[in-house]
Design a protein around this motif. Structure first.
Motif, mmCIF file in Angstrom:
data_model
loop_
_atom_site.group_PDB
_atom_site.id
_atom_site.type_symbol
_atom_site.label_atom_id
_atom_site.label_comp_id
_atom_site.label_asym_id
_atom_site.label_seq_id
_atom_site.Cartn_x
_atom_site.Cartn_y
_atom_site.Cartn_z
ATOM 1 N N GLU A 196 -3.716 1.152 -3.093
ATOM 2 C CA GLU A 196 -2.924 -0.029 -3.407
ATOM 3 C C GLU A 196 -1.773 0.367 -4.336
ATOM 4 N N ASP A 197 -0.694 -0.374 -4.290
ATOM 5 C CA ASP A 197 0.493 -0.066 -5.095
ATOM 6 C C ASP A 197 0.175 0.086 -6.581
ATOM 7 N N GLU A 198 -0.670 -0.794 -7.106
ATOM 8 C CA GLU A 198 -0.957 -0.771 -8.539
ATOM 9 C C GLU A 198 -1.851 0.399 -8.958
ATOM 10 N N GLN A 199 -2.370 1.173 -8.004
ATOM 11 C CA GLN A 199 -3.234 2.314 -8.314
ATOM 12 C C GLN A 199 -2.470 3.642 -8.395
ATOM 13 N N VAL A 200 -1.184 3.624 -8.091
ATOM 14 C CA VAL A 200 -0.400 4.861 -8.029
ATOM 15 C C VAL A 200 -0.428 5.611 -9.355
ATOM 16 N N ASP A 201 -0.169 4.917 -10.457
ATOM 17 C CA ASP A 201 -0.127 5.595 -11.756
ATOM 18 C C ASP A 201 -1.471 6.227 -12.108
ATOM 19 N N LYS A 202 -2.558 5.546 -11.815
ATOM 20 C CA LYS A 202 -3.888 6.086 -12.116
ATOM 21 C C LYS A 202 -4.158 7.347 -11.292
ATOM 22 N N VAL A 203 -3.818 7.319 -10.011
ATOM 23 C CA VAL A 203 -4.020 8.488 -9.155
ATOM 24 C C VAL A 203 -3.151 9.656 -9.630
ATOM 25 N N LEU A 204 -1.897 9.380 -9.967
ATOM 26 C CA LEU A 204 -1.021 10.444 -10.463
ATOM 27 C C LEU A 204 -1.549 11.057 -11.756
ATOM 28 N N THR A 205 -2.112 10.239 -12.629
ATOM 29 C CA THR A 205 -2.692 10.749 -13.871
ATOM 30 C C THR A 205 -3.860 11.679 -13.582
ATOM 31 N N MET A 240 0.839 -1.186 0.000
ATOM 32 C CA MET A 240 0.000 0.000 0.000
ATOM 33 C C MET A 240 0.876 1.238 0.000
ATOM 34 N N LYS A 241 0.274 2.335 -0.465
ATOM 35 C CA LYS A 241 0.982 3.607 -0.534
ATOM 36 C C LYS A 241 0.151 4.703 0.115
ATOM 37 N N LEU A 242 0.846 5.644 0.727
ATOM 38 C CA LEU A 242 0.238 6.861 1.245
ATOM 39 C C LEU A 242 0.582 7.963 0.257
ATOM 40 N N VAL A 243 -0.438 8.586 -0.323
ATOM 41 C CA VAL A 243 -0.244 9.661 -1.290
ATOM 42 C C VAL A 243 -0.674 10.963 -0.634
ATOM 43 N N ILE A 244 0.220 11.944 -0.636
ATOM 44 C CA ILE A 244 -0.069 13.273 -0.106
ATOM 45 C C ILE A 244 0.134 14.245 -1.256
ATOM 46 N N ALA A 245 -0.936 14.928 -1.654
ATOM 47 C CA ALA A 245 -0.877 15.842 -2.793
ATOM 48 C C ALA A 245 -1.207 17.257 -2.333
ATOM 49 N N PHE A 246 -0.307 18.182 -2.646
ATOM 50 C CA PHE A 246 -0.510 19.592 -2.340
ATOM 51 C C PHE A 246 -0.967 20.275 -3.625
ATOM 52 N N VAL A 247 -2.177 20.823 -3.626
ATOM 53 C CA VAL A 247 -2.733 21.456 -4.821
ATOM 54 C C VAL A 247 -3.328 22.810 -4.459
ATOM 55 N N GLN A 248 -3.444 23.661 -5.454
ATOM 56 C CA GLN A 248 -4.032 24.977 -5.236
ATOM 57 C C GLN A 248 -5.541 24.823 -5.048
ATOM 58 N N ASP A 249 -6.120 25.643 -4.173
ATOM 59 C CA ASP A 249 -7.551 25.575 -3.895
ATOM 60 C C ASP A 249 -8.398 25.655 -5.161
ATOM 61 N N LYS A 250 -7.951 26.441 -6.139
ATOM 62 C CA LYS A 250 -8.721 26.615 -7.378
ATOM 63 C C LYS A 250 -8.910 25.293 -8.122
ATOM 64 N N ASP A 251 -8.032 24.332 -7.915
ATOM 65 C CA ASP A 251 -8.111 23.048 -8.607
ATOM 66 C C ASP A 251 -8.708 21.937 -7.762
ATOM 67 N N CYS A 252 -8.825 22.143 -6.479
ATOM 68 C CA CYS A 252 -9.108 21.036 -5.564
ATOM 69 C C CYS A 252 -10.506 20.430 -5.734
ATOM 70 N N ASN A 253 -11.530 21.246 -5.938
ATOM 71 C CA ASN A 253 -12.883 20.679 -6.061
ATOM 72 C C ASN A 253 -13.007 19.757 -7.263
ATOM 73 N N LYS A 254 -12.503 20.188 -8.419
ATOM 74 C CA LYS A 254 -12.557 19.329 -9.613
ATOM 75 C C LYS A 254 -11.714 18.073 -9.413
ATOM 76 N N LEU A 255 -10.582 18.228 -8.767
ATOM 77 C CA LEU A 255 -9.717 17.076 -8.524
ATOM 78 C C LEU A 255 -10.390 16.058 -7.608
ATOM 79 N N THR A 256 -10.972 16.508 -6.522
ATOM 80 C CA THR A 256 -11.620 15.554 -5.606
ATOM 81 C C THR A 256 -12.821 14.881 -6.271
#
Length: 108
Positions: free
Chosen positions: A49-58, A1-17
């Motif tokens: 999960e480890d195999e989901q990292v690339d999808k989340v990064l995309t 498993m992986k812990l992903v911490i993403a720092f994003v600007q507020d202007k982008d956060c709603n669409k991203l979530t």
């Protein structure tokens, strides 16, 4: 498993979530402040999960955009040796992502 911490600007956060939720990824959003201009940001935390990292990064890359803004920050201008409150153009936004091993994740 992986812990992903993403720092994003507020202007982008709603669409991203929304995009993460649509892809069945749960995240926790924290309001944070930081960066060169001390602007409003959000920190998203995900356990995946480890195999989901690339999808989340995309998804993060597709929904986190850089943009140019003008700043009159006296800290920013003083560092450049200019007169305080003289507007300068800076690039803001995008995302910074940290990925670390996650030993265990539990939901109750």
């Amino acid at each position: 498993m992986k812990l992903v911490i993403a720092f994003v600007q507020d202007k982008d956060c709603n669409k991203l979530t929304r995009a993460l939720n649509k892809a069945q990824f749960r995240s926790t959003r924290l309001a944070t402040t930081g960066g060169f201009l001390k602007s409003g940001n959000s920190t998203l935390i995900l356990g995946i999960e480890d195999e989901q990292v690339d999808k989340v990064l995309t998804i993060i890359k597709e929904h986190s955009h850089t943009r140019k803004e003008f700043s009159t920050s006296s800290m920013a201008t003083n560092m450049l040796g200019e007169m305080p409150n003289h507007p300068i153009e800076v690039v803001v936004g995008g995302a910074t992502v940290l990925i670390a091993p996650l030993e265990k994740m539990v939901r109750f």
